[in-house]
Design a protein around this motif. Structure first.
Motif, PDB file in Angstrom:
ATOM      1  N   MET A   1      30.931  44.835  51.565  1.00  0.00           N
ATOM      2  CA  MET A   1      31.258  45.250  50.218  1.00  0.00           C
ATOM      3  C   MET A   1      31.982  44.109  49.504  1.00  0.00           C
ATOM      4  N   VAL A   2      31.584  43.832  48.318  1.00  0.00           N
ATOM      5  CA  VAL A   2      32.248  42.819  47.504  1.00  0.00           C
ATOM      6  C   VAL A   2      32.803  43.524  46.276  1.00  0.00           C
ATOM      7  N   SER A   3      34.095  43.319  46.035  1.00  0.00           N
ATOM      8  CA  SER A   3      34.754  43.964  44.907  1.00  0.00           C
ATOM      9  C   SER A   3      35.276  42.897  43.955  1.00  0.00           C
ATOM     10  N   LYS A   4      35.095  43.116  42.694  1.00  0.00           N
ATOM     11  CA  LYS A   4      35.576  42.176  41.683  1.00  0.00           C
ATOM     12  C   LYS A   4      37.012  42.469  41.263  1.00  0.00           C
ATOM     13  N   VAL A   5      37.514  43.688  41.589  1.00  0.00           N
ATOM     14  CA  VAL A   5      38.895  44.054  41.268  1.00  0.00           C
ATOM     15  C   VAL A   5      39.574  44.596  42.521  1.00  0.00           C
ATOM     16  N   CYS A   6      40.885  44.429  42.595  1.00  0.00           N
ATOM     17  CA  CYS A   6      41.662  44.915  43.728  1.00  0.00           C
ATOM     18  C   CYS A   6      41.615  46.438  43.765  1.00  0.00           C
ATOM     19  N   LEU A   7      41.348  46.991  44.944  1.00  0.00           N
ATOM     20  CA  LEU A   7      41.258  48.436  45.112  1.00  0.00           C
ATOM     21  C   LEU A   7      42.623  49.109  45.072  1.00  0.00           C
ATOM     22  N   ARG A   8      43.691  48.321  45.109  1.00  0.00           N
ATOM     23  CA  ARG A   8      45.040  48.878  45.072  1.00  0.00           C
ATOM     24  C   ARG A   8      45.655  48.791  43.684  1.00  0.00           C
ATOM     25  N   CYS A   9      45.537  47.634  43.031  1.00  0.00           N
ATOM     26  CA  CYS A   9      46.227  47.435  41.744  1.00  0.00           C
ATOM     27  C   CYS A   9      45.276  47.214  40.564  1.00  0.00           C
ATOM     28  N   ASN A  10      43.977  47.116  40.838  1.00  0.00           N
ATOM     29  CA  ASN A  10      42.949  46.939  39.792  1.00  0.00           C
ATOM     30  C   ASN A  10      42.954  45.574  39.116  1.00  0.00           C
ATOM     31  N   ARG A  11      43.644  44.599  39.662  1.00  0.00           N
ATOM     32  CA  ARG A  11      43.629  43.257  39.075  1.00  0.00           C
ATOM     33  C   ARG A  11      42.332  42.552  39.480  1.00  0.00           C
ATOM     34  N   PRO A  12      41.853  41.611  38.664  1.00  0.00           N
ATOM     35  CA  PRO A  12      40.629  40.876  39.008  1.00  0.00           C
ATOM     36  C   PRO A  12      40.830  40.026  40.273  1.00  0.00           C
ATOM     37  N   LEU A  13      39.804  39.977  41.094  1.00  0.00           N
ATOM     38  CA  LEU A  13      39.833  39.168  42.314  1.00  0.00           C
ATOM     39  C   LEU A  13      38.977  37.930  42.113  1.00  0.00           C
ATOM     40  N   LYS A  14      39.536  36.750  42.403  1.00  0.00           N
ATOM     41  CA  LYS A  14      38.816  35.497  42.212  1.00  0.00           C
ATOM     42  C   LYS A  14      38.414  34.864  43.541  1.00  0.00           C
ATOM     43  N   ASN A  15      39.237  35.008  44.549  1.00  0.00           N
ATOM     44  CA  ASN A  15      39.004  34.414  45.863  1.00  0.00           C
ATOM     45  C   ASN A  15      37.912  35.201  46.601  1.00  0.00           C
ATOM     46  N   PRO A  16      36.910  34.510  47.172  1.00  0.00           N
ATOM     47  CA  PRO A  16      35.827  35.210  47.891  1.00  0.00           C
ATOM     48  C   PRO A  16      36.320  36.086  49.045  1.00  0.00           C
ATOM     49  N   LEU A  17      37.354  35.629  49.777  1.00  0.00           N
ATOM     50  CA  LEU A  17      37.892  36.436  50.867  1.00  0.00           C
ATOM     51  C   LEU A  17      38.511  37.727  50.326  1.00  0.00           C
ATOM     52  N   SER A  18      39.250  37.604  49.229  1.00  0.00           N
ATOM     53  CA  SER A  18      39.853  38.783  48.603  1.00  0.00           C
ATOM     54  C   SER A  18      38.770  39.739  48.109  1.00  0.00           C
ATOM     55  N   GLN A  19      37.702  39.185  47.537  1.00  0.00           N
ATOM     56  CA  GLN A  19      36.600  40.025  47.063  1.00  0.00           C
ATOM     57  C   GLN A  19      35.944  40.763  48.231  1.00  0.00           C
ATOM     58  N   GLU A  20      35.809  40.092  49.358  1.00  0.00           N
ATOM     59  CA  GLU A  20      35.213  40.722  50.539  1.00  0.00           C
ATOM     60  C   GLU A  20      36.106  41.837  51.080  1.00  0.00           C
ATOM     61  N   ARG A  21      37.429  41.573  51.141  1.00  0.00           N
ATOM     62  CA  ARG A  21      38.375  42.587  51.630  1.00  0.00           C
ATOM     63  C   ARG A  21      38.553  43.722  50.635  1.00  0.00           C
ATOM     64  N   GLY A  22      38.453  43.382  49.348  1.00  0.00           N
ATOM     65  CA  GLY A  22      38.688  44.381  48.305  1.00  0.00           C
ATOM     66  C   GLY A  22      40.130  44.419  47.833  1.00  0.00           C
ATOM     67  N   TYR A  23      40.947  43.485  48.326  1.00  0.00           N
ATOM     68  CA  TYR A  23      42.360  43.440  47.975  1.00  0.00           C
ATOM     69  C   TYR A  23      42.793  42.009  47.744  1.00  0.00           C
TER      70      TYR A  23
END
Length: 147
Positions: A1-23
């Motif tokens: 799963m790749v997420s463009k926003v943090c699943l906890r705070c809804n901020r945009p995610l730029k780092n690929p690892l963060s996008q993969e984790r969702g946080y």
């Protein structure tokens, strides 16, 4: 799963690892600290018969796999999550346990603990043993006429 926003705070995610984790990195640290803290303090679980309790948990695990909720909010499938219980006055009365149990499933990715009822799985009422003392959360408290 790749997420463009943090699943906890809804901020945009730029780092690929963060996008993969969702946080994002800060939220990921907080989640990991929360998971570690929960693992340091196991909750009491009153088992009266280990063999029956093990069979009961295996059946709950089977039922959790067919529950309506299939994925955690982090996107991970809950199929491989671990079912656990702890003593709780308003929990389920289950075979093999001497006290009512709060039943939950832990997400294998983020560690979130899903209460069994939130999974919308099959009822657990048929997994109980007859008890001499009623569960205080199941006692009929409806008003009665006194005359």
């Amino acid at each position: 799963m790749v997420s463009k926003v943090c699943l906890r705070c809804n901020r945009p995610l730029k780092n690929p690892l963060s996008q993969e984790r969702g946080y994002g990195p800060e939220c990921w640290k907080k989640i990991q600290q929360h998971v570690e803290k929960r693992q340091d303090y196991p909750l009491p679980c009153s088992i009266s018969d280990p063999i029956i309790a093990s069979e009961t948990l295996a059946e709950i695990s089977r039922r959790a796999r067919v529950a309506n909720r299939k994925k955690c909010d982090c996107g991970k499938s809950l199929v491989s999550g671990e079912v656990k219980t702890y003593d709780h006055d308003c929990g389920e009365t289950l075979a093999g346990f001497s006290h009512p149990q709060w039943v939950y499933l832990t997400c294998p990715k983020c560690g979130y603990q899903w209460a069994y009822w939130k999974l919308r799985g099959p009822s657990l009422k048929d997994l109980s043993e007859p008890q001499s003392t009623p569960n205080p959360c199941e006692v009929d408290m409806s008003p009665r006429r006194l005359f």
